[in-house]
Write a protein that holds these residues in place. Structure first.
Motif, PDB file in Angstrom:
ATOM      1  N   THR A  75       0.847  -1.180   0.000  1.00  0.00           N
ATOM      2  CA  THR A  75       0.000   0.000   0.000  1.00  0.00           C
ATOM      3  C   THR A  75       0.893   1.244   0.000  1.00  0.00           C
ATOM      4  OG1 THR A  75      -0.110   0.020   2.413  1.00  0.00           O
ATOM      5  CG2 THR A  75      -1.847  -1.175   1.260  1.00  0.00           C
ATOM      6  N   ASN A  76       0.299   2.376  -0.237  1.00  0.00           N
ATOM      7  CA  ASN A  76       1.073   3.612  -0.346  1.00  0.00           C
ATOM      8  C   ASN A  76       1.625   4.058   1.007  1.00  0.00           C
ATOM      9  OD1 ASN A  76       0.528   3.824  -3.071  1.00  0.00           O
ATOM     10  ND2 ASN A  76      -1.313   5.023  -2.746  1.00  0.00           N
ATOM     11  N   HIS A  77       2.792   4.689   0.967  1.00  0.00           N
ATOM     12  CA  HIS A  77       3.328   5.349   2.154  1.00  0.00           C
ATOM     13  C   HIS A  77       2.480   6.598   2.393  1.00  0.00           C
ATOM     14  CE1 HIS A  77       6.723   2.707   1.863  1.00  0.00           C
ATOM     15  NE2 HIS A  77       7.105   3.201   0.700  1.00  0.00           N
ATOM     16  N   TRP A  78       2.330   7.012   3.650  1.00  0.00           N
ATOM     17  CA  TRP A  78       1.530   8.192   3.938  1.00  0.00           C
ATOM     18  C   TRP A  78       2.090   8.938   5.125  1.00  0.00           C
ATOM     19  CZ3 TRP A  78      -1.845   8.310   8.331  1.00  0.00           C
ATOM     20  CH2 TRP A  78      -1.913   7.118   9.036  1.00  0.00           C
ATOM     21  N   LYS A  79       1.637  10.170   5.289  1.00  0.00           N
ATOM     22  CA  LYS A  79       2.125  11.045   6.340  1.00  0.00           C
ATOM     23  C   LYS A  79       0.931  11.612   7.106  1.00  0.00           C
ATOM     24  CE  LYS A  79       5.464  14.796   6.928  1.00  0.00           C
ATOM     25  NZ  LYS A  79       6.388  15.668   6.188  1.00  0.00           N
ATOM     26  N   LYS A  80       1.075  11.670   8.430  1.00  0.00           N
ATOM     27  CA  LYS A  80       0.022  12.180   9.293  1.00  0.00           C
ATOM     28  C   LYS A  80       0.542  13.425   9.996  1.00  0.00           C
ATOM     29  CE  LYS A  80      -0.916   9.983  13.251  1.00  0.00           C
ATOM     30  NZ  LYS A  80      -1.470   8.974  14.175  1.00  0.00           N
ATOM     31  N   ALA A  81      -0.335  14.422  10.149  1.00  0.00           N
ATOM     32  CA  ALA A  81       0.027  15.652  10.855  1.00  0.00           C
ATOM     33  C   ALA A  81      -0.995  15.917  11.955  1.00  0.00           C
ATOM     34  CB  ALA A  81       0.069  16.832   9.897  1.00  0.00           C
ATOM     35  N   ILE A  82      -0.504  16.204  13.160  1.00  0.00           N
ATOM     36  CA  ILE A  82      -1.362  16.599  14.268  1.00  0.00           C
ATOM     37  C   ILE A  82      -1.168  18.097  14.462  1.00  0.00           C
ATOM     38  CG2 ILE A  82      -1.864  16.318  16.714  1.00  0.00           C
ATOM     39  CD1 ILE A  82      -0.798  13.471  16.490  1.00  0.00           C
ATOM     40  N   VAL A  83      -2.261  18.838  14.310  1.00  0.00           N
ATOM     41  CA  VAL A  83      -2.217  20.294  14.328  1.00  0.00           C
ATOM     42  C   VAL A  83      -2.925  20.787  15.584  1.00  0.00           C
ATOM     43  CG1 VAL A  83      -2.956  22.368  13.115  1.00  0.00           C
ATOM     44  CG2 VAL A  83      -2.209  20.378  11.820  1.00  0.00           C
ATOM     45  N   LYS A  84      -2.233  21.609  16.383  1.00  0.00           N
ATOM     46  CA  LYS A  84      -2.811  22.184  17.600  1.00  0.00           C
ATOM     47  C   LYS A  84      -3.242  23.607  17.323  1.00  0.00           C
ATOM     48  CE  LYS A  84      -2.119  22.902  22.464  1.00  0.00           C
ATOM     49  NZ  LYS A  84      -1.809  22.066  23.576  1.00  0.00           N
ATOM     50  N   LEU A  85      -4.502  23.908  17.639  1.00  0.00           N
ATOM     51  CA  LEU A  85      -5.051  25.236  17.414  1.00  0.00           C
ATOM     52  C   LEU A  85      -4.998  26.073  18.691  1.00  0.00           C
ATOM     53  CD1 LEU A  85      -8.233  24.430  15.304  1.00  0.00           C
ATOM     54  CD2 LEU A  85      -5.950  24.997  14.504  1.00  0.00           C
ATOM     55  N   LYS A  86      -5.158  27.382  18.511  1.00  0.00           N
ATOM     56  CA  LYS A  86      -5.182  28.306  19.632  1.00  0.00           C
ATOM     57  C   LYS A  86      -6.395  28.011  20.514  1.00  0.00           C
ATOM     58  CE  LYS A  86      -6.305  32.773  19.399  1.00  0.00           C
ATOM     59  NZ  LYS A  86      -6.242  34.180  18.983  1.00  0.00           N
TER      60      LYS A  86
END
Length: 94
Positions: A75-86
């Motif tokens: 399967t494809n490689h993938w990237k995850k991002a965790i974004v923290k908001l104000k």
């Protein structure tokens, strides 16, 4: 990476992502593997109009499929991002 819709592919809804959103005001996105933290931050701020405090990223390798045969794929490689908001800001997911 110039197009915002190429940087952020989709939002990742899972049990852990829901808990992060409720407790820490963090949201999980599936992003382009070539995108860096600065591009991810700019894309979230422009698409959703929110202030981003922090971005954490993780790279995941694709899994092997049909491992018992000589002609297996992955399967494809993938990237995850965790974004923290104000504090006080949120993204409406529904």
């Amino acid at each position: 990476m110039k197009d915002l819709y190429q940087v952020i592919k989709t939002i990742r809804l899972s049990e852990r992502a829901t808990i992060l959103g409720e407790r820490n005001n963090e949201y999980v996105f599936v992003v382009d593997p070539r995108a860096n933290k600065i591009e991810i931050k700019q894309a979230v701020e422009k698409l959703f109009g929110k202030t981003v405090l922090d971005v954490r990223t993780m790279n995941y390798a694709g899994k092997k499929k049909r491992e018992r045969r000589a002609d297996f794929g992955r399967t494809n490689h993938w990237k995850k991002a965790i974004v923290k908001l104000k504090a006080g800001e949120s993204i409406d997911l529904v």
